[in-house]
Design an enzyme around this catalytic site. Sequence first.
Site, PDB file in Angstrom:
ATOM      1  N   HIS A  49      37.353  35.532  35.904  1.00  0.00           N
ATOM      2  CA  HIS A  49      37.933  35.146  34.615  1.00  0.00           C
ATOM      3  C   HIS A  49      39.134  34.222  34.808  1.00  0.00           C
ATOM      4  CE1 HIS A  49      35.714  38.493  32.668  1.00  0.00           C
ATOM      5  NE2 HIS A  49      35.938  37.826  31.552  1.00  0.00           N
ATOM      6  N   ASN A  90      39.642  37.699  43.840  1.00  0.00           N
ATOM      7  CA  ASN A  90      39.590  38.053  42.423  1.00  0.00           C
ATOM      8  C   ASN A  90      40.195  39.428  42.169  1.00  0.00           C
ATOM      9  OD1 ASN A  90      38.877  38.025  39.672  1.00  0.00           O
ATOM     10  ND2 ASN A  90      36.839  38.833  40.081  1.00  0.00           N
TER      11      ASN A  90
END
Length: 261
Positions: free
Chosen positions: A114, A145
């Site tokens: 994201h 991440n």
Amino acid sequence: MKKSLSFHWILILFISLFLFSSSIGLTTKSASLQDHNPFAYLPTSTTKQVIKHSYYALSYNEKYEQAEWVSYFLRSENEGIGHFKRPRFIKDPKVTTKSAVSDNYKKSGYDRGHLCAAADMRFSKLAFDDTFYTSNVAPQKHNFNDGIWKQLEEKSRYWATKYNGIYVVTGGILQKGLPTIGFEKVAIPNYFYKILYCNYQGKNKMVAFLIPSVKSKEPLYRFVVSVDSIEKMTGIDFFPQLNDSVENELERKSDYKAWAF
């Protein structure tokens, strides 16, 4: 005569209450627009394809099949944290050149990382679900991440609560020669950046991070850079709405001491 007088005072009282409530409403609306408008400080776009969703905007770069930046207002967590089921990633219907499909990431060894974090939009289900467009993700190794990038997201939410909301601009550094994944050749950035801005108690604050897309145990402040340096790498003007003197002063610095690390 007494009945007429009573009606007169009732009318005056009604008008006074209406004007008072209206002034409160206008003040609240003005403050809300100033503090929560996700489109107040949009960067320039090198692609001229700016997409606005309900609570964030992005500039999509078809060549690299991802956003060159995502911009939004990160609210204080005091405004509420919902717990929503994660939806599936889907193509962004607003991207005219069509965003990459989620299947590009299958068996690639990369997460759908994201840019505008889903956890940053937990104040409503609509806001949360909107972060699952493929235009809002980029390939990231899981240990990045779920590691240093997640730490920066969590720290950003801490600052948003401490400073009553902050503006965020984030993305990967997109440049020629990047490796790709999938049949649509989604580029894998070597670096990701995040720029934070707020005006707290009358003082402007800005800090920028540039982080290599690899596993790291380094403290976050080691990745602080000037906004100017990221602008040179990307060709993007990140806060053109600010007064030039204010913008120049904030963007040339790489001093993190004004932020509570």
